[in-house]
Design a protein around this motif. Structure first.
Motif, PDB file in Angstrom:
ATOM      1  N   ASP B  82       0.771  -1.187   0.039  1.00  0.00           N
ATOM      2  CA  ASP B  82       0.002  -0.037   0.000  1.00  0.00           C
ATOM      3  C   ASP B  82       0.892   1.292  -0.078  1.00  0.00           C
ATOM      4  O   ASP B  82       0.551   2.261  -0.544  1.00  0.00           O
ATOM      5  CB  ASP B  82      -0.976   0.042   1.336  1.00  0.00           C
ATOM      6  N   ARG B  83       1.968   1.182   0.665  1.00  0.00           N
ATOM      7  CA  ARG B  83       2.846   2.439   0.717  1.00  0.00           C
ATOM      8  C   ARG B  83       3.603   2.455  -0.408  1.00  0.00           C
ATOM      9  O   ARG B  83       3.851   3.580  -1.057  1.00  0.00           O
ATOM     10  CB  ARG B  83       3.849   2.321   2.266  1.00  0.00           C
ATOM     11  N   VAL B  85       2.639   1.685  -3.672  1.00  0.00           N
ATOM     12  CA  VAL B  85       1.508   1.947  -4.369  1.00  0.00           C
ATOM     13  C   VAL B  85       1.534   3.621  -4.308  1.00  0.00           C
ATOM     14  O   VAL B  85       1.671   4.393  -5.395  1.00  0.00           O
ATOM     15  CB  VAL B  85       0.360   1.636  -4.369  1.00  0.00           C
ATOM     16  N   ALA B  86       1.470   4.032  -3.082  1.00  0.00           N
ATOM     17  CA  ALA B  86       1.500   5.773  -3.028  1.00  0.00           C
ATOM     18  C   ALA B  86       2.799   6.328  -3.712  1.00  0.00           C
ATOM     19  O   ALA B  86       2.709   7.377  -4.440  1.00  0.00           O
ATOM     20  CB  ALA B  86       1.380   6.089  -1.555  1.00  0.00           C
ATOM     21  N   LEU B  87       3.887   5.798  -3.540  1.00  0.00           N
ATOM     22  CA  LEU B  87       5.126   6.471  -3.846  1.00  0.00           C
ATOM     23  C   LEU B  87       5.084   6.192  -5.467  1.00  0.00           C
ATOM     24  O   LEU B  87       5.334   7.245  -6.406  1.00  0.00           O
ATOM     25  CB  LEU B  87       6.303   5.639  -3.404  1.00  0.00           C
ATOM     26  N   LEU B  89       2.262   6.019  -7.583  1.00  0.00           N
ATOM     27  CA  LEU B  89       1.620   6.872  -7.963  1.00  0.00           C
ATOM     28  C   LEU B  89       1.939   8.205  -8.152  1.00  0.00           C
ATOM     29  O   LEU B  89       1.843   9.173  -9.058  1.00  0.00           O
ATOM     30  CB  LEU B  89       0.428   6.666  -7.208  1.00  0.00           C
ATOM     31  N   PHE B  90       2.485   8.865  -6.917  1.00  0.00           N
ATOM     32  CA  PHE B  90       3.110  10.106  -6.851  1.00  0.00           C
ATOM     33  C   PHE B  90       4.040  10.292  -7.912  1.00  0.00           C
ATOM     34  O   PHE B  90       4.148  11.503  -8.484  1.00  0.00           O
ATOM     35  CB  PHE B  90       3.722  10.500  -5.420  1.00  0.00           C
TER      36      PHE B  90
END
Lengths: 296, 296
Positions: B82-83, B85-87, B89-90
């Motif tokens: 999940d973490r 994915v955030a990176l 995505l950003f």
């Protein structure tokens, strides 16, 4: 209200008879993701994976992706749960790969074991502008999420409604249906945007079926959200009378709580009593019973 | 090995003196996301947010996004926390908005409070092909993750290395440095891809500094990963002698465990003893001490 109404129908009617047409006025792009808040909320409800206490989002949802986005300095005013992110990501990827909107929706519904059709109203998102006293024009999400509806809305602007195409299947679903039920949603923000689409309006005119709406007000007030203040500024009437005026000429019948029927006695609409509080399975069954009753 | 080596330097040398140039041969696009596994692993290590037990990924990581991607039928052979994915995505969003690679990396490092430079070697990802006996040609991720390295590699193909541009700052960092240390990584899969970039090679030729490499083998064997079998098929020599042959003509000195120095007596390289097991902070201090010693 819309998602809970949809669930009530889904739990009490044969699924193959049901098509849900969902507002696309809240849809937007965020961090490159396609986000469809209303469609997701309906799908989460019908798939029984919604967070019941909140009315939006997923059960057993996580905040790790959001924590990292905040750490990275990405905009964090729009909350993205870890499971939400996956859906947005998958959808965005599929759309960029050229997968059609209707077939993508069908595929996602199948994965949530939903056996009714849930169609976004339009291929493109509806760009809704809110002209406010305090901040001038705001986009829908800026008004709804960033400002948390804390602004006096002078006018709702339907910026591209006349240009958008209906999603495949929407025109036929409306034109050919026997019964059309307008959900107990915010008329100004969730229903009017769809009604501004000329092709949707054409389908409605063509439709010879029964047309009913459910008032979202209970005790003359919105259950939640900014509807009360919108009625105050956008309608010359108040409470159920304002809702009735909104639907006059568009539907035949308005469903509303029994002891509020007198509130719309000046309206040309037929008023029918209905249990519109939609919290528990029992509530939803009562709603379905009253809805069937109103069709007789 | 590379990320642990980087952490050892980071913990034991002034940060402003350090530039890490990271392999871009593992980078790829997945579900529309820009994924840079080696760069992320180095940044997670330097930022002290890595999952220590595994060697990749984040501590306190979640699987909700991945669960949903699986539910949706998205490819799930490449794990996305999940973490993570955030990176991803950003980063993808910023890149699509036109933010330069070097300045994006600097911004992300700052958010992980990393005060050294961590630069991906090239602007574009290096397309590495593995010619295998069993499956013909595989892309790097197909070989490394999908097939879990279970294939006999006949040849490593550097498909676009001669076309890619170096990331801003890489040429100068290499050409002007006093000491260049090649990490204890897989030479064939993590170092050779970078060495195939003509401009990187030009910078290396220009560099007048000391050039050292760290052997990734301990006791003549890879600590983990497919290096042992790659040496078997790609090199006429074995163990440390194969590693030494790889570096001949490219660096002056090879650091390797003291009792294995005799294994490379046929090599023209200078051999220096080094504690190359890089698990704990103490290990990393011993490594840094031996590295400093080798520079005298």
């Amino acid at each position: 209200g819309g998602a809970r109404g949809a669930l009530a129908l889904y739990e009490n009617f044969p699924h193959e008879d049901l098509t849900f047409i969902v507002n696309t006025g809240d849809d937007f792009q965020h961090l490159g993701l396609e986000i469809w808040p209303d469609w997701d909320t309906v799908v989460y409800h019908l798939g029984q994976v919604q967070e019941v206490s909140r009315g939006w989002g997923r059960r057993d949802e996580g905040v790790r992706a959001m924590e990292e986005l905040s750490r990275l300095g990405a905009p964090d005013w729009f909350h993205l749960g870890d499971r939400d992110v996956a859906l947005h990501l998958f959808r965005t990827y599929q759309r960029n790969e050229g997968v059609g909107k209707a077939s993508l929706c069908q595929a996602i519904c199948r994965r949530f074991t939903i056996t009714a059709r849930v169609l976004p109203a339009s291929e493109e998102s509806l760009q809704t502008g809110l002209l406010t006293e305090e901040f001038g024009e705001l986009s829908f999400q800026d008004y709804f999420v960033k400002k948390q509806c804390r602004a006096k809305v002078c006018e709702v602007l339907h910026k591209n409604a006349s240009q958008v195409k209906l999603t495949e299947g929407v025109y036929e679903a409306i034109a050919d249906c026997e019964v059309l039920l307008m959900a107990p949603s915010n008329p100004f923000l969730s229903l009017q945007p769809m009604l501004e689409i000329p092709l949707l309006w054409e389908a409605l005119e063509k439709c010879r079926g029964r047309k009913l709406a459910v008032s979202p007000l209970i005790g003359g007030r919105a259950v939640k959200g900014p509807l009360d203040s919108l009625i105050e500024t956008l309608s010359p009437l108040s409470g159920q009378a304002a809702v009735a005026q909104f639907w006059e000429g568009r539907v035949d019948t308005l469903l509303l709580p029994k002891d509020e029927i007198a509130d719309i006695e000046d309206s040309s609409l037929e008023a029918k009593p209905c249990h519109t509080w939609l919290k528990t399975p029992d509530d939803r069954q009562l709603f379905a019973r009253d809805f069937k009753e109103a069709l007789l």
